[in-house]
Scaffold this motif. Structure first.
Motif, mmCIF file in Angstrom:
data_model
loop_
_atom_site.group_PDB
_atom_site.id
_atom_site.type_symbol
_atom_site.label_atom_id
_atom_site.label_comp_id
_atom_site.label_asym_id
_atom_site.label_seq_id
_atom_site.Cartn_x
_atom_site.Cartn_y
_atom_site.Cartn_z
ATOM 1 N N SER A 61 -19.715 -7.343 -34.521
ATOM 2 C CA SER A 61 -20.821 -6.637 -35.171
ATOM 3 C C SER A 61 -21.078 -7.119 -36.588
ATOM 4 O O SER A 61 -22.177 -6.934 -37.112
ATOM 5 N N SER A 62 -20.091 -7.726 -37.208
ATOM 6 C CA SER A 62 -20.276 -8.204 -38.577
ATOM 7 C C SER A 62 -20.833 -9.626 -38.633
ATOM 8 O O SER A 62 -21.152 -10.125 -39.718
ATOM 9 N N THR A 81 -19.977 1.646 -34.454
ATOM 10 C CA THR A 81 -19.167 0.835 -35.369
ATOM 11 C C THR A 81 -17.693 1.065 -35.086
ATOM 12 O O THR A 81 -17.301 2.060 -34.467
ATOM 13 N N ASP A 82 -16.866 0.148 -35.550
ATOM 14 C CA ASP A 82 -15.437 0.169 -35.249
ATOM 15 C C ASP A 82 -14.649 0.273 -36.550
ATOM 16 O O ASP A 82 -14.500 -0.706 -37.281
ATOM 17 N N ALA A 86 -12.724 -2.672 -39.070
ATOM 18 C CA ALA A 86 -13.120 -2.670 -40.485
ATOM 19 C C ALA A 86 -11.962 -2.253 -41.384
ATOM 20 O O ALA A 86 -12.147 -2.074 -42.592
ATOM 21 N N GLU A 93 -17.321 -1.028 -42.662
ATOM 22 C CA GLU A 93 -17.861 -0.396 -41.452
ATOM 23 C C GLU A 93 -19.360 -0.152 -41.593
ATOM 24 O O GLU A 93 -20.128 -0.340 -40.639
ATOM 25 N N GLN A 96 -21.177 -3.296 -40.802
ATOM 26 C CA GLN A 96 -21.282 -3.533 -39.357
ATOM 27 C C GLN A 96 -22.566 -2.905 -38.816
ATOM 28 O O GLN A 96 -23.355 -3.547 -38.130
ATOM 29 N N GLY A 97 -22.742 -1.611 -39.124
ATOM 30 C CA GLY A 97 -23.926 -0.906 -38.626
ATOM 31 C C GLY A 97 -25.209 -1.455 -39.195
ATOM 32 O O GLY A 97 -26.229 -1.553 -38.490
ATOM 33 N N SER A 116 -23.077 8.229 -34.375
ATOM 34 C CA SER A 116 -22.884 8.581 -35.776
ATOM 35 C C SER A 116 -21.959 9.782 -35.885
ATOM 36 O O SER A 116 -21.096 10.010 -35.035
ATOM 37 N N LYS A 129 -20.392 5.973 -40.907
ATOM 38 C CA LYS A 129 -21.306 6.241 -39.793
ATOM 39 C C LYS A 129 -22.515 7.054 -40.251
ATOM 40 O O LYS A 129 -23.647 6.804 -39.843
ATOM 41 N N VAL A 132 -24.884 4.798 -42.093
ATOM 42 C CA VAL A 132 -25.666 3.956 -41.169
ATOM 43 C C VAL A 132 -26.804 4.772 -40.578
ATOM 44 O O VAL A 132 -27.945 4.304 -40.477
#
Length: 332
Positions: A61-62, A81-82, A86, A93, A96-97, A116, A129, A132
């Motif tokens: 995701s990054s 997201t993880d 992260a 994180e 990522q989002g 989220s 989250k 994001v």
């Protein structure tokens, strides 16, 4: 990318609990073509999705390039997201989002579903989250957000009940009181059907643009013990633990819970459901039941066969100072 005349949905986190549930639900439904985004396409979970008809895409995701490539031709995206990858760093994180959301706009994605959660002060995982979600709301996408409650799988991954000397199953956790309400769900079973329903909702649906809390019912720890006893036939009870007993929780317990506890007793005072109500979430157990009714605890226990006395379940449980699945040491 292979040609398909079905709308393509990219599932990010496809081999995890939430993403795996989403991918399986979409594959079973058949309306969408599933593109599974994974760090390791050779993993057993990824190969199972491929054998069920998913197209595998490798990336993280990054990594903007891999995300953009995976979104080519996609109509929809489910993303989570993880915090683990992260390293529980809020900014990492959040990025990522942000990368995934920005790529969705660049790729012309129509509908974007993001997992989220509520904002929790001083808590990296919760804040990332929530940030994001706020960012995505400003983008030109049809969006919906899901907030997941307490996973039933937490009963072996994080908070396994202990077995007392008389054989009674004791549901006990620090921080949480006997009055704390947990909106519960089987994340492995319930996430996918709700996301599928959100993807199939028509444009202009009242469910779009909002946070949908997924839960089947709200239960206290004493109520969980009562349901467990009813289904398994084994005695069960709730036993309160001191708030400072953090070492009871598994090594996977992170700053998320600790900071939740420090913020004025968030969970003990408000409960998960009430915490969600502090923001713009829909009531945890109402509209989602019309989208795709989640599984209540009694039904989950019967379907899963969860039983603390069975060796196959004991083998799954994290270890605690009391020795999960074995007799609790006598207090001296």
């Amino acid at each position: 990318m292979p040609f398909t005349n079905r709308p393509i949905v990219l599932v990010i986190g496809s081999t995890g609990v939430q993403g795996g549930s989403v991918a399986r639900s979409l594959l079973k439904d058949g309306h969408f073509a599933v593109r599974a985004f994974t760090r390791n396409p050779a993993s057993a979970a990824a190969l199972r999705l491929a054998s069920a008809g998913a197209e595998l895409c490798q990336g993280t995701s990054s990594d903007e390039a891999s995300v953009l490539a995976a979104m080519e031709g996609a109509w929809g995206v489910f993303a989570v997201t993880d915090a683990g990858s992260a390293n529980e760093n809020e900014e990492a994180e959040f990025l990522q989002g942000k990368v995934v959301a920005d790529c969705a706009v660049a790729a012309g994605v129509k509908r974007f579903i993001f997992s989220s959660g509520p904002r929790v002060p001083h808590c990296a995982m919760g804040n990332a989250k929530f940030r994001v979600e706020r960012y995505v709301k400003k983008l030109p996408l049809e969006v919906a957000f899901i907030w997941l409650g307490f996973y039933f799988s937490n009963l072996w991954n994080f908070y396994p009940p202990r077995i007392a000397e008389d054989g009674t199953a004791e549901f006990c956790m620090p921080i949480f009181t006997g009055e704390t309400l947990f909106p519960v769900l089987s994340a492995e079973d319930d996430t996918g059907p709700v996301v599928l329903a959100l993807l199939r909702e028509p444009a202009g649906s009242p469910y779009l643009g909002k946070a949908i809390s997924i839960a089947s019912e709200e239960l206290t720890l004493p109520e969980m013990a009562e349901v467990y006893q009813k289904v398994t036939g084994h005695k069960a009870r709730h036993v309160p633990l001191p708030d400072e007993t953090f070492d009871y929780i598994s090594s996977q317990w992170t700053s998320f819970a600790v900071n939740m506890a420090k913020e004025g007793g968030y969970l003990g005072s408000f409960g998960w459901g009430q915490l969600a109500h502090r923001y713009d979430s829909i009531d945890p157990c109402a509209p989602v039941n019309r989208l795709a009714p989640p599984m209540k605890m009694e039904a989950w226990l019967r379907a899963s066969g969860f039983d603390l006395r069975k060796p196959e379940w004991q083998a799954k449980m994290v270890k605690t100072p009391w020795g999960t699945g074995s007799l609790r040491p006598k207090e001296t």
